[in-house]
Write a protein that holds these residues in place. Structure first.
Motif, short mmCIF file in Angstrom:
data_model
loop_
_atom_site.label_atom_id
_atom_site.label_comp_id
_atom_site.label_asym_id
_atom_site.label_seq_id
_atom_site.Cartn_x
_atom_site.Cartn_y
_atom_site.Cartn_z
N VAL A 71 2.16 15.46 9.36
CA VAL A 71 0.78 15.01 9.52
C VAL A 71 0.42 15.28 10.98
CG1 VAL A 71 -0.82 13.08 9.41
CG2 VAL A 71 1.08 13.21 7.78
N ASN A 72 -0.53 16.17 11.19
CA ASN A 72 -0.92 16.56 12.55
C ASN A 72 0.30 16.99 13.36
OD1 ASN A 72 -3.58 15.83 11.84
ND2 ASN A 72 -3.18 13.72 12.46
N ASP A 73 1.16 17.80 12.73
CA ASP A 73 2.38 18.35 13.33
C ASP A 73 3.45 17.31 13.66
OD1 ASP A 73 1.40 20.98 13.19
OD2 ASP A 73 0.35 20.76 15.08
N THR A 74 3.35 16.11 13.08
CA THR A 74 4.35 15.07 13.27
C THR A 74 5.03 14.78 11.95
OG1 THR A 74 3.05 14.06 15.05
CG2 THR A 74 4.71 12.67 14.01
N ASP A 75 6.36 14.70 11.97
CA ASP A 75 7.13 14.41 10.75
C ASP A 75 6.67 13.08 10.17
OD1 ASP A 75 9.15 13.69 8.87
OD2 ASP A 75 10.63 14.87 9.98
N TRP A 76 6.38 13.08 8.88
CA TRP A 76 5.87 11.87 8.22
C TRP A 76 6.85 10.71 8.29
CZ3 TRP A 76 5.82 11.22 2.27
CH2 TRP A 76 7.05 11.60 1.72
N GLU A 77 8.13 10.98 8.49
CA GLU A 77 9.12 9.91 8.59
C GLU A 77 8.82 9.01 9.80
OE1 GLU A 77 13.02 11.63 8.54
OE2 GLU A 77 12.83 12.26 6.45
N LEU A 79 5.82 8.29 10.72
CA LEU A 79 4.49 7.70 10.50
C LEU A 79 4.44 6.72 9.33
CD1 LEU A 79 2.47 11.02 10.95
CD2 LEU A 79 2.79 9.20 12.64
N GLY A 80 5.55 6.52 8.65
CA GLY A 80 5.56 5.59 7.52
C GLY A 80 5.63 6.25 6.16
N GLU A 81 5.88 7.56 6.14
CA GLU A 81 6.03 8.33 4.91
C GLU A 81 4.91 8.07 3.91
OE1 GLU A 81 10.05 7.90 3.48
OE2 GLU A 81 10.87 8.81 5.27
N LEU A 82 5.22 7.63 2.70
CA LEU A 82 4.23 7.47 1.63
C LEU A 82 3.12 6.49 1.99
CD1 LEU A 82 6.65 7.28 -1.43
CD2 LEU A 82 5.17 9.19 -0.82
N GLY A 83 3.38 5.56 2.89
CA GLY A 83 2.41 4.54 3.25
C GLY A 83 1.43 4.94 4.34
#
Length: 101
Positions: A71-77, A79-83
């Motif tokens: 998300v915006n070049d940041t690993d979703w892990e 950022l809270g993944e699915l949430g």
């Protein structure tokens, strides 16, 4: 609500675009009738844009292992993944790291 649509971009790479009619980039406008999380987006993508072999994109209620989500070049892990709640202007990328042999 000031806007009635959530506008953001979804991109596919590493072969994941083959599951979405070979289209790499989608500019989406989804209704603000709910909070859009990555989890809800994945289900929406499966129901609305996926053109073949859902099992290569999803496993249970998430992306299958081997698909990197940024998300915006940041690993979703981070950022809270699915949430993670999608914000206007976000760029969500799904990159397959799986390659056949």
């Amino acid at each position: 609500m000031s806007e009635d649509k959530l506008k953001f971009t979804v991109e596919f790479g590493g072969g994941a675009e083959l599951l979405f009619n070979k289209v790499k980039k989608h500019n989406l406008e989804l209704p603000f009738t709910q909070k859009w999380t990555i989890g809800k987006l994945i289900v929406w993508l499966k129901d609305n844009l996926l053109t073949e072999r859902a099992e290569l994109f999803m496993q249970e209620n998430s992306v299958r292992p081997g698909i990197l989500v940024l998300v915006n070049d940041t690993d979703w892990e981070l950022l809270g993944e699915l949430g993670y709640t999608i914000e206007p202007g976000d760029n969500v990328m799904f990159i397959s790291t799986l390659h056949g042999g």
